[in-house]
Design a protein around this motif. Structure first.
Motif, short mmCIF file in Angstrom:
data_model
loop_
_atom_site.label_atom_id
_atom_site.label_comp_id
_atom_site.label_asym_id
_atom_site.label_seq_id
_atom_site.Cartn_x
_atom_site.Cartn_y
_atom_site.Cartn_z
N LEU A 213 0.83 -1.20 0.00
CA LEU A 213 0.00 0.00 0.00
C LEU A 213 0.87 1.26 0.00
CD1 LEU A 213 -2.84 -0.96 2.52
CD2 LEU A 213 -2.91 -1.02 0.02
N LYS A 214 1.97 1.23 0.73
CA LYS A 214 2.88 2.37 0.75
C LYS A 214 3.52 2.58 -0.63
CE LYS A 214 4.02 2.43 5.68
NZ LYS A 214 5.07 2.23 6.71
N ALA A 215 3.88 1.47 -1.28
CA ALA A 215 4.43 1.57 -2.64
C ALA A 215 3.40 2.16 -3.59
CB ALA A 215 4.89 0.19 -3.11
N ALA A 216 2.17 1.67 -3.48
CA ALA A 216 1.09 2.18 -4.34
C ALA A 216 0.84 3.65 -4.08
CB ALA A 216 -0.19 1.37 -4.11
N ASN A 217 0.84 4.04 -2.81
CA ASN A 217 0.59 5.43 -2.45
C ASN A 217 1.68 6.35 -2.99
OD1 ASN A 217 -1.12 7.28 -0.86
ND2 ASN A 217 0.71 7.57 0.39
N PHE A 218 2.92 5.90 -2.90
CA PHE A 218 4.06 6.65 -3.44
C PHE A 218 3.87 6.91 -4.93
CE2 PHE A 218 8.14 6.65 -5.66
CZ PHE A 218 8.88 7.60 -4.97
N LEU A 219 3.46 5.88 -5.65
CA LEU A 219 3.30 6.01 -7.11
C LEU A 219 2.06 6.82 -7.48
CD1 LEU A 219 4.38 2.42 -8.22
CD2 LEU A 219 5.63 4.56 -8.57
N MET A 220 0.96 6.60 -6.78
CA MET A 220 -0.28 7.32 -7.10
C MET A 220 -0.08 8.82 -6.91
SD MET A 220 -2.91 4.59 -5.37
CE MET A 220 -4.38 5.57 -5.43
N LYS A 221 0.68 9.21 -5.91
CA LYS A 221 0.97 10.63 -5.70
C LYS A 221 1.76 11.23 -6.85
CE LYS A 221 0.89 10.89 -0.64
NZ LYS A 221 1.70 11.10 0.59
N ARG A 222 2.40 10.37 -7.62
CA ARG A 222 3.23 10.80 -8.74
C ARG A 222 2.61 10.41 -10.08
NH1 ARG A 222 5.64 10.02 -4.19
NH2 ARG A 222 7.44 11.30 -3.56
N ASN A 223 1.30 10.12 -10.05
CA ASN A 223 0.53 9.79 -11.25
C ASN A 223 1.05 8.54 -11.98
OD1 ASN A 223 -1.42 11.95 -11.13
ND2 ASN A 223 0.27 13.32 -11.65
N LYS A 224 1.51 7.57 -11.19
CA LYS A 224 1.93 6.28 -11.75
C LYS A 224 0.96 5.20 -11.26
CE LYS A 224 6.07 7.46 -13.55
NZ LYS A 224 6.49 7.22 -14.94
N LYS A 225 0.89 4.12 -12.01
CA LYS A 225 0.00 3.01 -11.67
C LYS A 225 0.76 1.85 -11.03
CE LYS A 225 -2.92 1.74 -14.91
NZ LYS A 225 -3.45 1.39 -16.25
N MET A 226 0.05 1.09 -10.22
CA MET A 226 0.61 -0.15 -9.67
C MET A 226 -0.42 -1.25 -9.79
SD MET A 226 2.24 -0.92 -5.89
CE MET A 226 1.02 -2.05 -5.18
N TYR A 227 0.05 -2.45 -10.08
CA TYR A 227 -0.82 -3.62 -10.18
C TYR A 227 -0.31 -4.68 -9.21
CZ TYR A 227 -3.09 -7.75 -12.27
OH TYR A 227 -3.82 -8.90 -12.48
N LEU A 228 -1.20 -5.23 -8.40
CA LEU A 228 -0.86 -6.25 -7.42
C LEU A 228 -1.61 -7.53 -7.72
CD1 LEU A 228 0.34 -7.23 -4.68
CD2 LEU A 228 -1.63 -6.15 -3.55
N THR A 229 -0.85 -8.62 -7.86
CA THR A 229 -1.49 -9.91 -8.13
C THR A 229 -0.58 -11.04 -7.65
OG1 THR A 229 -2.69 -11.19 -9.80
CG2 THR A 229 -0.58 -10.26 -10.46
#
Length: 256
Positions: A213-229
């Motif tokens: 979630l921290k990794a996703a939050n870091f990227l979302m703040k910078r307009n990047k996407k993350m996919y978790l599976t």
């Protein structure tokens, strides 16, 4: 999408007291497909050095110096397997060992970016791990989810894909609630969720859902996407990343 960072966790790459060679092979086959069919530049952030080292030497992994010693043993073992498997696809790979300070220093981050561009321009798969053999605790990310997020941002990737023992982000704890459902799209993360206790599922893992979630939050703040599976069964990863069908797994994406 032109450039993708894939992060794979220790829990995926270890099976009992040995490396999970079948899963490692499946991962490399998947990357080869992404490169061949989608013409993607792929950067791999790979955990597993400590777990690989532990197959040769049994030490108490709670002590950081022991973990560093195991990483020193395991990193070349891990690279040996990757190199052999990628070669079967006529793909060359390279190793990059980084610490948090490499991204904090402008000079060092620019140098790392320049090297990364050379590798990708020459169709080489860079394999990144944390340089935890010589770094002290203050310089470490502490988990490769954060390293993967920083790599995706600083190396200009379109997305970070985390392949884990966690197959997505649920609306409640799936271990406690049998009716828990995967959230396929997440546009924001609450501060409370970022402050939850880390609960890695593997004794060799340093993360858990919170670090993701921290990794996703870091990227979302910078307009990047993350996919978790899931990294155990790559079906959902194939569906989404290769065939553009989002059947399962969670996409973290800031709402426009």
């Amino acid at each position: 999408m032109k450039r993708l960072v894939i992060k794979v966790g220790s829990a995926v790459l270890r099976e009992d007291t040995t490396l999970a060679i079948n899963r490692l092979n499946n991962l490399v086959d998947f990357i080869a497909k992404l490169k061949e069919e989608k013409n993607l530049q792929v950067i791999l952030v790979s955990s597993g050095a400590v777990a690989a080292g532990n197959t040769k030497l049994n030490l108490d992994r709670k002590k950081i110096l022991n973990r560093q010693a195991l990483a020193a043993i395991g990193q070349p073992l891990l690279m040996k397997y990757y190199k052999k498997r990628f070669a079967q696809h006529d793909i060359k790979c390279a190793q990059m060992l980084l610490v948090a300070e490499d991204f904090d220093s402008r000079k060092r981050s620019e140098n790392a970016k320049a090297v990364m561009e050379i590798l990708l321009e020459n169709d080489i798969v860079p394999i990144i791990n944390e340089n935890d053999v010589i770094a002290n605790e203050e310089l470490l990310f502490g988990d490769n989810d954060q390293l993967g997020a920083h790599a995706a941002y600083f190396f200009d990737a379109d997305m970070l894909a985390i392949l884990s023992d966690i197959d997505g982000f649920y609306d409640s704890n799936p271990h406690e609630n049998k009716d828990a459902k995967i959230l396929k799209i997440v546009n924001s993360i609450d501060d409370e969720e970022l402050q939850m206790k880390h609960t890695p599922n593997s004794e060799f893992a340093t993360g858990g859902i919170v670090t993701k979630l921290k990794a996703a939050n870091f990227l979302m703040k910078r307009n990047k996407k993350m996919y978790l599976t899931s990294g155990f069964d790559l079906k959902n990863a194939y569906d989404y990343l290769l065939y553009d069908n989002h059947n399962s797994g969670t996409i973290f994406q800031k709402e426009n």
